[in-house]
Design a protein around this motif. Structure first.
Motif, short mmCIF file in Angstrom:
data_model
loop_
_atom_site.label_atom_id
_atom_site.label_comp_id
_atom_site.label_asym_id
_atom_site.label_seq_id
_atom_site.Cartn_x
_atom_site.Cartn_y
_atom_site.Cartn_z
N TRP A 95 13.83 -2.94 0.24
CA TRP A 95 14.02 -1.69 -0.51
C TRP A 95 12.70 -1.33 -1.17
CZ3 TRP A 95 17.71 -1.88 -5.36
CH2 TRP A 95 17.75 -0.62 -5.98
N MET A 96 12.26 -0.10 -0.99
CA MET A 96 11.01 0.36 -1.59
C MET A 96 11.26 0.75 -3.05
SD MET A 96 9.49 2.53 1.66
CE MET A 96 8.01 3.07 0.79
N PHE A 97 11.33 -0.28 -3.88
CA PHE A 97 11.51 -0.08 -5.32
C PHE A 97 10.77 -1.21 -6.03
CE2 PHE A 97 14.79 0.47 -8.99
CZ PHE A 97 13.88 1.24 -9.68
N GLY A 98 9.47 -1.28 -5.72
CA GLY A 98 8.64 -2.29 -6.35
C GLY A 98 8.29 -1.92 -7.78
N PHE A 161 8.06 -13.37 0.35
CA PHE A 161 8.92 -12.85 1.41
C PHE A 161 8.46 -11.48 1.90
CE2 PHE A 161 12.56 -10.52 3.05
CZ PHE A 161 13.09 -11.42 3.95
N ASN A 162 8.17 -10.56 0.97
CA ASN A 162 7.77 -9.21 1.38
C ASN A 162 6.46 -9.22 2.15
OD1 ASN A 162 9.85 -8.79 -0.60
ND2 ASN A 162 9.17 -6.67 -0.77
N ARG A 163 5.56 -10.08 1.75
CA ARG A 163 4.29 -10.17 2.47
C ARG A 163 4.51 -10.73 3.87
NH1 ARG A 163 -1.09 -10.50 0.74
NH2 ARG A 163 -0.42 -10.63 -1.45
N ASP A 169 1.45 -5.56 1.37
CA ASP A 169 0.41 -5.99 0.44
C ASP A 169 0.81 -5.49 -0.94
OD1 ASP A 169 -1.81 -6.41 -1.13
OD2 ASP A 169 -3.25 -5.68 0.34
N PRO A 170 1.12 -6.39 -1.87
CA PRO A 170 1.59 -5.95 -3.19
C PRO A 170 0.63 -5.00 -3.90
CG PRO A 170 1.92 -8.31 -2.92
CD PRO A 170 1.11 -7.85 -1.75
N GLU A 171 -0.66 -5.07 -3.54
CA GLU A 171 -1.64 -4.20 -4.18
C GLU A 171 -1.61 -2.78 -3.60
OE1 GLU A 171 -3.25 -5.26 -6.79
OE2 GLU A 171 -2.25 -7.20 -6.53
N GLU A 172 -0.94 -2.61 -2.46
CA GLU A 172 -0.94 -1.30 -1.79
C GLU A 172 0.43 -0.64 -1.77
OE1 GLU A 172 -2.65 -1.66 2.06
OE2 GLU A 172 -4.57 -2.46 1.31
N GLY A 173 1.40 -1.19 -2.44
CA GLY A 173 2.73 -0.59 -2.46
C GLY A 173 3.74 -1.44 -1.73
N ASP A 174 4.85 -0.80 -1.30
CA ASP A 174 5.92 -1.55 -0.66
C ASP A 174 6.35 -0.86 0.62
OD1 ASP A 174 7.03 0.61 -1.99
OD2 ASP A 174 8.15 -0.60 -3.41
#
Length: 240
Positions: A95-98, A161-163, A169-174
């Motif tokens: 889910w794109m809700f980082g 997991f997301n990576r 990349d947590p620095e670039e969004g989800d």
């Protein structure tokens, strides 16, 4: 699709099956000819979807997961293997809700709203987990706001997991994405993940999987205007 005795079925030609006897009030011969030609293609599409699904089911074993990822659930910590419950198959949706987002992705929200209604049926066959990097309290709060009742929400903010499985990349969004895992003899393996994105999109089209999992687009694709090129779901449409 094989027959009951295991031999390949001989399918009737789509051109034969596509000669519909239905007639709607006021339709012209030109409409019926075009509609039957379309029906032939719809039958072929149905058959191709089944062929692709069979090819997917026949994939060789995927890689074993590198670790039993630990997530934060509404009721406390949960590992990936525990998410299976009594099932041997687990479907996950990223889910794109980082934490960098002020509000949930509207497209994900629209899709998850549809999934919430289907979840009691889905959970009869497989386990299903919705994963995002925001704290689980934030996920649960948004779910309450939207009236979701059946989605099982987990925070992946403390693991990779997301990576590893959403190419994120947590620095670039989800990123949004599906993954399917299977568990056998205590080993969890990756079975399938969606790999269609911007790099595989056709000109003039948004990235989408095949088949498209969003009921919204499936319904709009049946209309004269289609899904359009400049309309997307919103979190709120104002007063009705």
């Amino acid at each position: 699709m094989p027959s009951t005795d295991g031999s390949p079925q001989v399918l009737r030609p789509a051109e034969e099956l596509g000669q519909s006897r239905r007639r709607f009030p006021g339709e012209s011969p030109q409409y019926r000819a075009a509609r039957n030609a379309l029906l032939v293609q719809e039958i072929e599409l149905r058959r191709h979807i089944e062929r692709v699904a069979a090819q997917r089911r026949a994939l060789p074993p995927g890689g074993a997961v590198p670790q039993d990822y630990l997530f934060e659930g509404v009721d406390g910590p949960v590992t990936l293997s525990q998410m299976f419950g009594a099932h041997d198959t687990l479907v996950t949706y990223n889910w794109m809700f980082g934490p960098q987002r002020q509000r949930s992705c509207p497209m994900c929200t629209s899709f998850l709203s549809a999934l919430d209604g289907e979840m009691p049926d889905i959970l009869q066959r497989v386990a299903f987990a919705v994963i995002a990097r925001s704290p689980v309290q934030r996920l649960a709060g948004f779910a309450k706001e939207r009236g979701w009742r059946h989605l099982r929400l987990y925070s992946s903010g403390g693991n990779r997991f997301n990576r590893d499985y959403a190419d994120e990349d947590p620095e670039e969004g989800d990123n949004a994405g599906f993954n399917v895992f299977v568990k056998s003899n205590g080993t969890v393996r990756h079975f399938w993940g969606d790999e269609m994105g911007p790099e595989s999109a056709d000109p003039g089209q948004d990235p989408r999987g095949a088949p498209d999992a969003m009921p919204l687009w499936t319904v709009l694709d049946m209309t004269p205007g289609g899904r359009g090129t400049d309309w997307y779901p919103k979190l709120d449409y104002g007063p009705r």
